[in-house]
Scaffold this motif. Structure first.
Motif, PDB file in Angstrom:
ATOM      1  N   ILE A  96       0.837  -1.212   0.000  1.00  0.00           N
ATOM      2  CA  ILE A  96       0.000   0.000   0.000  1.00  0.00           C
ATOM      3  C   ILE A  96       0.867   1.256   0.000  1.00  0.00           C
ATOM      4  O   ILE A  96       0.639   2.206  -0.757  1.00  0.00           O
ATOM      5  CB  ILE A  96      -0.938  -0.002   1.229  1.00  0.00           C
ATOM      6  CG1 ILE A  96      -2.021  -1.069   1.012  1.00  0.00           C
ATOM      7  CG2 ILE A  96      -1.556   1.373   1.451  1.00  0.00           C
ATOM      8  CD1 ILE A  96      -3.024  -1.151   2.112  1.00  0.00           C
ATOM      9  N   TRP A  97       1.895   1.199   0.806  1.00  0.00           N
ATOM     10  CA  TRP A  97       2.805   2.345   0.928  1.00  0.00           C
ATOM     11  C   TRP A  97       3.442   2.667  -0.425  1.00  0.00           C
ATOM     12  O   TRP A  97       3.492   3.809  -0.867  1.00  0.00           O
ATOM     13  CB  TRP A  97       3.845   1.965   1.981  1.00  0.00           C
ATOM     14  CG  TRP A  97       4.840   3.010   2.307  1.00  0.00           C
ATOM     15  CD1 TRP A  97       4.621   4.211   2.879  1.00  0.00           C
ATOM     16  CD2 TRP A  97       6.244   2.906   2.065  1.00  0.00           C
ATOM     17  NE1 TRP A  97       5.791   4.890   3.028  1.00  0.00           N
ATOM     18  CE2 TRP A  97       6.820   4.111   2.541  1.00  0.00           C
ATOM     19  CE3 TRP A  97       7.084   1.940   1.523  1.00  0.00           C
ATOM     20  CZ2 TRP A  97       8.181   4.363   2.465  1.00  0.00           C
ATOM     21  CZ3 TRP A  97       8.438   2.179   1.460  1.00  0.00           C
ATOM     22  CH2 TRP A  97       8.971   3.374   1.923  1.00  0.00           C
ATOM     23  N   ALA A 111       4.507  -5.629  -2.889  1.00  0.00           N
ATOM     24  CA  ALA A 111       4.042  -6.463  -1.778  1.00  0.00           C
ATOM     25  C   ALA A 111       4.627  -7.867  -1.903  1.00  0.00           C
ATOM     26  O   ALA A 111       5.121  -8.442  -0.931  1.00  0.00           O
ATOM     27  CB  ALA A 111       2.519  -6.520  -1.766  1.00  0.00           C
ATOM     28  N   ILE A 112       4.577  -8.416  -3.128  1.00  0.00           N
ATOM     29  CA  ILE A 112       5.080  -9.775  -3.325  1.00  0.00           C
ATOM     30  C   ILE A 112       6.588  -9.827  -3.091  1.00  0.00           C
ATOM     31  O   ILE A 112       7.096 -10.731  -2.419  1.00  0.00           O
ATOM     32  CB  ILE A 112       4.716 -10.282  -4.734  1.00  0.00           C
ATOM     33  CG1 ILE A 112       3.192 -10.384  -4.834  1.00  0.00           C
ATOM     34  CG2 ILE A 112       5.363 -11.632  -5.011  1.00  0.00           C
ATOM     35  CD1 ILE A 112       2.681 -10.704  -6.207  1.00  0.00           C
ATOM     36  N   SER A 158      -4.176   3.036   4.079  1.00  0.00           N
ATOM     37  CA  SER A 158      -4.957   2.682   2.895  1.00  0.00           C
ATOM     38  C   SER A 158      -4.469   3.505   1.716  1.00  0.00           C
ATOM     39  O   SER A 158      -3.944   4.602   1.896  1.00  0.00           O
ATOM     40  CB  SER A 158      -6.440   2.930   3.153  1.00  0.00           C
ATOM     41  OG  SER A 158      -6.600   4.203   3.747  1.00  0.00           O
ATOM     42  N   PRO A 159      -4.617   2.972   0.530  1.00  0.00           N
ATOM     43  CA  PRO A 159      -4.190   3.692  -0.662  1.00  0.00           C
ATOM     44  C   PRO A 159      -5.218   4.756  -1.026  1.00  0.00           C
ATOM     45  O   PRO A 159      -6.346   4.709  -0.543  1.00  0.00           O
ATOM     46  CB  PRO A 159      -4.142   2.606  -1.730  1.00  0.00           C
ATOM     47  CG  PRO A 159      -5.098   1.556  -1.259  1.00  0.00           C
ATOM     48  CD  PRO A 159      -5.156   1.646   0.228  1.00  0.00           C
ATOM     49  N   PRO A 160      -4.844   5.694  -1.883  1.00  0.00           N
ATOM     50  CA  PRO A 160      -5.816   6.671  -2.377  1.00  0.00           C
ATOM     51  C   PRO A 160      -6.992   5.949  -3.037  1.00  0.00           C
ATOM     52  O   PRO A 160      -6.838   4.824  -3.515  1.00  0.00           O
ATOM     53  CB  PRO A 160      -5.025   7.460  -3.421  1.00  0.00           C
ATOM     54  CG  PRO A 160      -3.581   7.172  -3.145  1.00  0.00           C
ATOM     55  CD  PRO A 160      -3.516   5.885  -2.439  1.00  0.00           C
ATOM     56  N   GLY A 249      -9.730  -2.869   1.794  1.00  0.00           N
ATOM     57  CA  GLY A 249      -9.290  -1.610   1.211  1.00  0.00           C
ATOM     58  C   GLY A 249      -8.172  -0.964   2.015  1.00  0.00           C
ATOM     59  O   GLY A 249      -7.806   0.168   1.792  1.00  0.00           O
ATOM     60  N   SER A 250      -7.651  -1.710   2.993  1.00  0.00           N
ATOM     61  CA  SER A 250      -6.608  -1.129   3.832  1.00  0.00           C
ATOM     62  C   SER A 250      -5.775  -2.239   4.456  1.00  0.00           C
ATOM     63  O   SER A 250      -6.076  -3.418   4.304  1.00  0.00           O
ATOM     64  CB  SER A 250      -7.235  -0.283   4.949  1.00  0.00           C
ATOM     65  OG  SER A 250      -8.001  -1.142   5.791  1.00  0.00           O
ATOM     66  N   ALA A 251      -4.718  -1.832   5.132  1.00  0.00           N
ATOM     67  CA  ALA A 251      -3.907  -2.784   5.867  1.00  0.00           C
ATOM     68  C   ALA A 251      -3.554  -2.190   7.209  1.00  0.00           C
ATOM     69  O   ALA A 251      -3.546  -0.972   7.370  1.00  0.00           O
ATOM     70  CB  ALA A 251      -2.631  -3.114   5.092  1.00  0.00           C
TER      71      ALA A 251
END
Lengths: 332, 506
Positions: A96-97, A111-112, A158-160, A249-251
């Motif tokens: 997300i970052w 992420a992977i 969370s992303p935009p 939608g978030s982490a």
């Protein structure tokens, strides 16, 4: 060169027919178990055997399922990875970052990569220090969770909005009405299943878990095999993290806490040996489906879900007892 | 507790007469024991001999209560008894001592001997009383054991004595011993046999199962030979020679095991050249082997024989020294590079160091050479099957399907499978450690001829064995080790006693 001796009888501990049958039952008994539950629910409820419910069922299984596939490889190679969900949290947060600056694709891949990297680090630590993997990965999971808190300052990230929409992709429907998360789970099962059963690397995983010393003296680099397994487990964790992002939608640093144990339980219920060296990826699939179907059954039958835990616990005990019985026999 | 109290506690010290009457044991379609009739007198040493699978361990376990016979009965002093478990048997004074010892290695000798029967005052340990009982046992047996020694730190042979004492402490008057000397070196063996003789002379009956014919014939009063579950003959041990026992056991002729290895050609090239090899356990090891040469490493257990092999294979870090295979130096210190340069090891313990017991024969045989048959990392199964079946035939792995689990194989076939593993990648130097431990007579002959055949085709072979006889029979030369160093060299005409002397005293 001729010997005049006829081959000695190999079945001193039991006749072949019975042994074969026992082996068959041990191999596929669990599948019948799953089918029996499915059959029971199909008969006793009208709601179980509906496309909606079945699609939902598989979707519910994906997160634990992905973790269980990674755990299967670890356990067969003779190690536990209790850091799996901590890795999941860190890689989800990292994803997300990254996506906040570089967009969805970079975040997804990031992420992977983070998952693989963390898995590799876990593996390197465990292999090089030779500490017991159970305790070692437990300690590492605490470190990773701490890292997750540091990265987020303890907050939900969370992303935009528009990127969040892209992340939702896994929750959307694909072929046969299945969610893309379910498809991802299926593909992972097939790919890693083939890797385990058909490649030389898979053979090495079995060898290292079955008898590390035998593997070593046969020229297999046991440490490298295990680091690889941790790396794959890390990738599975990252994928599971992406599925969770697609839903919420978030982490957040505490996400999926405890699921690593559910995953290990599923692996064991599926029939992979906790002692290492025996098992299969499809068993993880079956184990996860059993847990999910039981949960689903309790819902549909409107039974008190408290008992669901009792049933799950009992199942794990039965699976481990069956495994250790077989193990004892093998070594007697 | 005094001596008389001990006797009172354990009943009469004299052993019962044991009569096995019409005992059969059947597993499904397989008859393991077939109508066995046998009488064992009190205080005798009775050896049960036979090939693997002849039913000797089964018979021993029936007497020891670990296996219940399908039919027939067991009589003690003429009274029929039912022994449903080893515990039942112990109650009747019969104790089974299996190959894997049941000692608690972390605890003291005395604690192990008194295991579960410690003297106590209101639940608190009463060591002084234990000590009295322990000393009493030593008196009865003539053993000399330090009660405070930690069992795990003692040599195996001594641990076996602990096991015997433990049995006697529980009132055993009959000891059933399964391969008691299999894991012992020659000194320990000697000692154990003496100890067994001693307790038999004092009235304990010993029933022993062993592969070591000479040693058993020297020890036993009477001998029973089994073949295919049937009792072939029971007679005084003095009536037999090892050769006559072997022919009774197999019922036909075996390969002459004394066949010498093929001559090494004078033109044979040097295959392996070791110079001043140094590992944690071995020092200053230098030797060379030529094509087709079989060299034996003799020495006591712990003299570093196996460590030389592990050092060569890179399984133990090399601290100094050079190893050359066909002139090329093996630089990297790893097992995989050693194997790539042409070495291979069939290690000492099949179960611990070599086999994946829960996997198929095919997988086990293929394990050492996976990359050789892969295509981009994929196992080419058809090629694998074909090659494994070819080498399986080469090692005479008969009656075994490719999918049979290795755990279901006999010891001999397991060992052959390990030879097959390396036939897939014929090494320049094959190292074999205890190649025939725990395998039957026929398989032993087969494995010996396999080693000779490999050498005849140019492989250099290093053989380690605790059986001195085996080393001498197989090898062109014998290197003797002591305290991690090579101390002597003999050719195959050497007398065993000279080699033993060298191993013990140099």
């Amino acid at each position: 060169m001729t010997t005049l001796i006829t081959p000695t009888n190999e079945s001193s501990s039991g006749p072949w027919g019975v042994k074969r049958l026992q082996a068959k039952f041990r191999d596929f008994g669990i599948v019948f178990g799953l089918l029996a539950i499915v059959l029971g629910l199909s008969v006793s409820t009208t709601t179980f055997l509906t496309p909606g419910n079945l699609i939902n069922l598989v979707d519910q299984a994906t997160v634990v399922g992905l973790l269980a596939v990674g755990a299967t490889l670890c356990i067969i190679s003779g190690v536990f990875d209790l850091s799996a969900t901590a890795t999941l949290a860190v890689s989800a947060i990292t994803g997300i970052w990254i996506s906040q600056t570089f967009g969805f694709a970079a975040g997804f891949i990031g992420a992977i990569v983070a998952g693989v990297l963390l898995g590799t680090i876990t593996g390197l630590i465990i292999v090089s220090t030779k500490i017991n993997s159970f305790i070692g990965t437990l300690a590492i999971s605490i470190i990773y969770r701490g890292l997750a808190i540091v990265l987020t300052a303890g907050a939900i990230v969370s992303p935009p909005a528009e990127i969040a929409e892209s992340f939702r992709f896994f929750a959307e429907r694909g072929p046969f009405g299945l969610t893309w998360a379910s498809i991802l789970f299926g593909v992972t099962v097939v790919v890693l299943g083939l890797m385990l059963s058909q490649t030389t690397y898979g053979r090495r995983i079995y060898a290292v878990g079955g008898n590390a010393e035998a593997a070593r003296l046969s020229g297999i680099r046991t440490g490298a095999v295990r680091v690889g397994v941790f790396a794959i487990s890390g990738a599975c964790s990252a994928l599971a993290g992406l599925v969770l992002i697609s839903r919420a939608g978030s982490a957040q640093p505490g996400m999926a806490t405890g699921l690593e144990l559910t995953a290990i339980a599923a692996v064991v219920i599926g029939g992979t040996s906790i002692m290492g060296g025996q098992g299969a990826v499809w068993r993880a699939f079956v184990g996860v489906m059993i847990l999910t179907v039981i949960a689903n059954g309790f819902n549909l039958l409107q039974w008190d879900t408290t008992y669901q835990q009792v049933v799950t616990g009992a199942l794990i005990l039965i699976a481990i007892a069956a495994d250790s019985l077989f193990f004892k026999k093998r070594n007697s | 507790m005094s001596h008389t109290e001990l006797i009172a506690q354990h009943g009469s010290p004299s052993a019962p007469q044991i009569e096995v009457r019409g005992v059969s044991k059947v597993y499904g379609p397989t008859t393991v024991l077939d109508d066995v009739n046998l009488t064992i007198s009190p205080g005798e040493i009775h050896a049960i001999l036979g090939e693997n699978g002849a039913g000797k361990s089964t018979l021993l376990k029936v007497i020891g209560g670990a296996i219940t016979a399908t039919s027939g009965s067991l009589l003690l002093d003429g009274e029929p008894v039912t022994l449903g478990s080893p515990r039942d048997a112990i109650r009747h004074g019969i104790t089974l001592i299996s190959q894997e010892l049941a000692v608690i290695p972390q605890r003291s000798v005395m604690e192990n001997v008194m295991l579960g029967r410690w003297s106590h005052r209101a639940g608190f340990a009463h060591l002084a009383a234990d000590r009295v009982r322990f000393d009493d046992l030593l008196d009865r047996t003539g053993f000399t054991l330090d009660p405070d020694a930690t069992v795990g730190e003692l040599p195996l042979g001594i641990q076996q004595q602990v096991e015997i004492l433990k049995a006697l402490a529980r009132g055993a008057r009959v000891l059933c011993m399964d391969e008691p000397t299999a894991a012992l070196n020659d000194v320990e063996k000697e000692l154990l046999l003496r100890v067994v003789r001693e307790i038999a002379d004092r009235g304990t009956t010993i029933i022993i199962v062993s592969h070591f014919l000479e040693e058993v014939l020297g020890l036993a009063d009477r001998v029973t030979v089994l073949r295919d579950g049937k009792l072939i003959e029971t007679n005084e041990a003095s009536a037999y020679t090892p050769a006559s026992i072997v022919s009774l056991m197999v019922g036909r002729e075996v390969d002459p095991i004394d066949q010498p290895p093929a001559e090494v050609s004078p033109l044979a090239q040097t295959v392996v050249d070791v110079e001043r090899l140094e590992t944690r356990h071995v020092h200053d090891i230098s030797f060379a082997l030529r094509e087709g040469e079989i060299v034996g490493l003799a020495g006591l257990v712990g003299s570093g024989r196996s460590d030389v092999l592990l050092g060569l294979l890179g399984a133990e870090p090399r601290r100094a020294g050079t190893i050359r295979i066909r002139g090329a130096e093996v630089k990297e210190n790893s097992v995989s590079s050693a194997i790539a340069s042409g070495m291979a090891l069939v290690p000492e313990s099949r179960k611990d160091q070599a086999l994946l017991l829960g996997r198929s024969v095919t997988e086990n045989v293929a394990l050492g050479t996976l990359a050789q048959r892969s295509f981009g990392g994929w196992v080419r199964r058809r090629v694998e099957r074909a090659e494994v079946s070819r080498v399986s035939a080469d090692v005479d792995l008969r009656g075994v399907g490719p999918d049979t689990l290795t755990v279901d194989l006999s010891g001999g076939n397991q060992q052959k499978a390990l030879f097959a593993r390396w036939l897939l990648h014929p090494p320049a130097l094959l190292m074999v450690d205890e190649p025939t431990r725990g395998v039957d007579v026929a398989a032993k002959a087969r494995i010996h001829s396999l080693i000779r055949d490999l050498a005849a085709r140019g492989t250099a072979v290093l053989v380690v064995s605790s059986e001195l006889d085996e080393v001498i029979r197989l090898s062109h030369r014998v290197l003797v080790m002591r305290h991690g160093r090579i101390v002597d060299e003999f050719d195959r005409s050497a007398r065993p006693s000279d080699i033993l002397t060298s191993a013990f005293t140099k």
